[in-house]
Design a protein around this motif. Sequence first.
Motif, PDB file in Angstrom:
ATOM      1  N   THR A  72       8.152   2.387 -11.084  1.00  0.00           N
ATOM      2  CA  THR A  72       7.923   1.523  -9.934  1.00  0.00           C
ATOM      3  C   THR A  72       8.286   0.111 -10.370  1.00  0.00           C
ATOM      4  N   LYS A  74       8.014  -3.777  -9.435  1.00  0.00           N
ATOM      5  CA  LYS A  74       7.316  -4.736  -8.579  1.00  0.00           C
ATOM      6  C   LYS A  74       7.955  -6.116  -8.744  1.00  0.00           C
ATOM      7  N   ASP A  76       7.248  -9.618  -7.770  1.00  0.00           N
ATOM      8  CA  ASP A  76       6.091 -10.370  -7.271  1.00  0.00           C
ATOM      9  C   ASP A  76       6.433 -11.136  -6.003  1.00  0.00           C
ATOM     10  N   ILE A  80       7.595  -3.867  -3.751  1.00  0.00           N
ATOM     11  CA  ILE A  80       7.495  -2.854  -4.797  1.00  0.00           C
ATOM     12  C   ILE A  80       8.514  -1.784  -4.432  1.00  0.00           C
ATOM     13  N   THR A 129       4.588  -6.866  -0.963  1.00  0.00           N
ATOM     14  CA  THR A 129       3.531  -7.222  -1.899  1.00  0.00           C
ATOM     15  C   THR A 129       3.347  -8.736  -1.945  1.00  0.00           C
ATOM     16  N   GLY A 196       1.780  -3.421  -0.098  1.00  0.00           N
ATOM     17  CA  GLY A 196       1.459  -2.993  -1.451  1.00  0.00           C
ATOM     18  C   GLY A 196       0.224  -3.699  -1.949  1.00  0.00           C
TER      19      GLY A 196
END
Length: 197
Positions: A72, A74, A76, A80, A129, A196
């Motif tokens: 996965t 991610k 920021d 994600i 996310t 997320g």
Amino acid sequence: MIELYLSKVTETSETEQAGKLYARVSYKQTMGVQEMAHHMAEHNTMFSEGSITGILIDFVKCVREMVLMGNTVKIDNLAIFKATVEANGLETMYDAEQDKVAQATIGILKEGDKTGPAVKVVKLLAQSTGDFTRDELKKDVKLSWTDKTKAEIAAAKGDNGGTTGNGSTQQGGGNTNTGGGSGTGGNSGGDDLGDGD
């Protein structure tokens, strides 16, 4: 500013949405790696457009590589990224009659098969996310009708002199109506990728 237009579900549709108006995003353009690099270079960075293009191309390749390895990724405050599968409904792990086992492969089950390929298709899932979650976007987004939709609303209202500006632009709107359009409730038909972490 995100511009919206109203799309009507056909009256003949056999769903509860038949005849209702739903807001849709009017996309202005598609930004590829080159366009994003050009945009980023205009932000007074010490990197050239060419350097940024190279970094972005390598970044995309690496995200793809990591996702295909089952990781996965991610990013920021953006998304994600991960692989997900649409699975076949297997009746059993092993079919003794046909001496056939469940397979970690992509394919379609043949009629009468109790087991076989476990996966119909592999998909990329992008899940928002950080600053891109629904709650955060709701705080920052500004919505407006396209000029065409403003004119259609004015015509429906019987206002030939143009729009009256009653809420054609709105911040933090969620499912709230703007400019006299219809709210969509839970079935907007948009790209709902979820939130997320």
